[in-house]
Motif scaffolding. Sequence first.
Motif, short mmCIF file in Angstrom:
data_model
loop_
_atom_site.label_atom_id
_atom_site.label_comp_id
_atom_site.label_asym_id
_atom_site.label_seq_id
_atom_site.Cartn_x
_atom_site.Cartn_y
_atom_site.Cartn_z
N ASN A 13 4.93 11.21 -5.35
CA ASN A 13 6.01 10.43 -4.73
C ASN A 13 5.59 9.96 -3.35
O ASN A 13 5.97 10.53 -2.32
N PRO A 14 4.80 8.89 -3.29
CA PRO A 14 4.38 8.36 -1.99
C PRO A 14 5.55 7.70 -1.27
O PRO A 14 6.48 7.20 -1.90
N GLU A 20 5.59 -2.24 -2.99
CA GLU A 20 4.30 -1.84 -2.43
C GLU A 20 3.52 -1.00 -3.45
O GLU A 20 2.30 -1.15 -3.58
N LEU A 21 4.22 -0.14 -4.18
CA LEU A 21 3.56 0.66 -5.21
C LEU A 21 2.97 -0.24 -6.29
O LEU A 21 1.82 -0.03 -6.72
N VAL A 175 -1.87 7.64 -14.37
CA VAL A 175 -1.44 6.70 -13.34
C VAL A 175 -1.13 7.46 -12.05
O VAL A 175 -1.42 6.99 -10.94
N ALA A 176 -0.56 8.66 -12.18
CA ALA A 176 -0.24 9.45 -11.00
C ALA A 176 -1.52 9.83 -10.25
O ALA A 176 -1.52 9.87 -9.00
N ALA A 181 -4.66 9.06 -5.31
CA ALA A 181 -5.91 8.66 -4.66
C ALA A 181 -5.70 7.47 -3.74
O ALA A 181 -6.33 7.38 -2.68
N LEU A 182 -4.79 6.56 -4.11
CA LEU A 182 -4.57 5.36 -3.32
C LEU A 182 -3.73 5.61 -2.09
O LEU A 182 -3.91 4.96 -1.05
N THR A 183 -2.80 6.56 -2.19
CA THR A 183 -1.85 6.77 -1.09
C THR A 183 -2.05 8.08 -0.35
O THR A 183 -1.51 8.25 0.75
#
Length: 805
Positions: A13-14, A20-21, A175-176, A181-183
Amino acid sequence: MQFPESWLRALVNPEITTDELAHRLTMAGLEVEETAPAAPPFTGVVVAHIVSIEPHPDADKLRVCQVDDGSGELLQIVCGAPNAAQGLTVPLARVGAELPGGMQIGVAKMRGVPSAGMLCSARELGLSQDHAGLLELPGSLAPGQSLREALDLDDTLFTLKLTPNRADCLSILGVAREVAALTGAPLSVPTAVAVPVSLQDRLPVNVSAPDLCGRFAGRVIRGVNARAATPAWMKNRLERAGQRSVSALVDISNYVMLELGRPSHVFDLDKIGGDVDVRWARDGESLTLLNGQTVELSPKVGVVVAGDQVESLAGIMGGEATSVTLDTTNIYVEAAFWWPEAIAGRARRYKFSSEASHRFERGVDYASIPEHLEFISRLIIDICGGQAGPVDDQIVNLPRREPVRMRLSRCHRVLGVDVTQTEVAQIFSSLGLSFQVEGDDFTVEPPSYRFDIEIEEDLIEEVARIYGFERLPSVPPMARAEMFSQPEDRRGPHTLRRLAAAQDYQEVVNYSFVEADWERDYAGNDNPVRLLNPIASHLSVMRSSLIAGLVANIHYNANRKQSRVRVFELGRVFLRDAAQQDGPLAVAGVRQPLRLAGAAWGPSVEEQWGTPIRQVDFYDVKMDVLALFGARASGLRFEAAEHPAMHPGRSARIDLDGQPVGWIGELHPRWAQQADLPHAPVVFELEVDALSQGQLPQVRELSRQPVVVRDLALWVDLPVNAQAILDTVTATIAADATLAVIKDAQLFDVWRDKPQHGRPVTEKSLAFRFWLQDTEVTLDEARVADCLARITQALVSAHGARQRT
């Protein structure tokens, strides 16, 4: 792949917005094709509780309900839903509410009874197409609570468009991992407490085909309640992911597949009639699948067999015979690793696809099978009850994941950005890639769920994705601008196409695969290059000539009432050759030269009032061929010869400077009749190498003197052809400098006497026209006569000609 945002945020949960996600995922290579709300917009709808219900005094199908909407006063609602009952919790659209489609709710009278609102079905709220009755809500919901909040209807549905190499992202967990990794947000991996083993029952399983199945695990669970209701939270997630709820056991299997990326299958244990064998199918076997389709199996398809009965199509779909029903009490839960090469394309052979095959043919994690089987077991026992036996895990043949080395310097050259060693290490760590560093080199151990990491460029791609493609600078390439000289005497394919189109031909593009009969009939080729896997049974060989395809084009157009067809094709043909060919198209034993072929059929010109209709003939097409060769046409020779596709007496081999470069002639009457053509087209086929070689213009002095034109008619024997006469004239002029004033010579007339008194004709008359011109002086009659006399003498000596008087 579709899933609700809330399901993804339950794992990671970024602190970023939905937009934006979606943007971050798209820029990382997981394209978000669409985002949509879980429910259409509506307002003023709350949770309500039916306190009491009475029949309508003037309508049999209507009932008057007293409804608690949390406001403190009961509302009177007239409702006609058949399932309306006291104690039911349902959605209520209050007065002033706006439903999907713009419907406004107000106070109304239903057959004389006031109604302050409307109790809603799922279809009226746009949640589904179910309109059989009111949407029944959980009784735990408090009256007055907003329905959108209570059912999380402001959730967003994500639709991902994944590339085939990212099989690890065909799950919410996959996907999580990417989002974490991205956020940098923490990842919560779904886990389950192992179920207690209270049985010792095992189902004997033998894996006979290690090239089909690399790992097979399963367990027996007895005493399950298949009629247990699927929990609302699971059913809601499945429906928002595009899955229809079937039954608790099936829903659990589908849920684990979507959340963890683990396809599994649940068998009815009581329907399994013997030990299980995992093998390739045999000829003559068949299977009725869960979708009701009965398929005939072949040895290229894997199956799961119990005793002598095929029970499942391996990695694709289970069979109807051992499927679970609401009466099932004992089950066998299976989870396996099927080799992607053994699953790929198998489902499409039977004209269907399945969620399981879609994942297995791309690669599924083979290391986490026991943990995922425990996760499935825990859900089954918690929802359906039962007692579990031990996990039977057979490791037969797992993939070997070789370490992949990435040079930091190579990464910098490819990306154009000097990503630091620390940043690369952080990226690999965030992706869960274990690595070792030796100097500036990273050696990565690919995880069992990442089948897309095999070479150095794969790791560079991972760095680019997480570093951010938007952060890569847009730098135009810097290079010296050099003009490459093009040979002026070479004509490329586009030039040849324009030349053919200028002669009133239209281009066609035919298959390089043709019928074997075409090769035999049109090319005299009894040993063509055959295809191992033809796209159609009649397109089984490679063409060695373009003519047959052009005849087929004419036949197609003639059948559609086209009276004049002129087509050409520039393409490759395929000829057997023992010598190895060089170049990018080289194939051992096969030459692939380019050829230009054309075919003309019908009137020589478009129908018009000023020109009589005349069918195209050999000489019309010959002029087209001469135009294609341009300045080099003077070196062409048309020698009478036979070709399998052409009329034996109306065909010629085309030679250029003594080398054969093509063929021209009328189509053989047999093939014209076979194609149902009332008259034969004229066809030609030329070597592109010869056509491509042009000729540069040569500068010469233009004479100011007048041209003298003289005719010369000669009797010659019938076998002597006009080209031989012209060749002798050319050779004589070249050998005698005084004859250089003869600039050109052309045949303009042919005459044959009619046979008389049974005597055959043995001679013909050929009339030639000569153009003579000097650059310095005007030619006088004596000099002209002397030149023609020398030419005549040479023809008499070479061909026995005599001048016609």
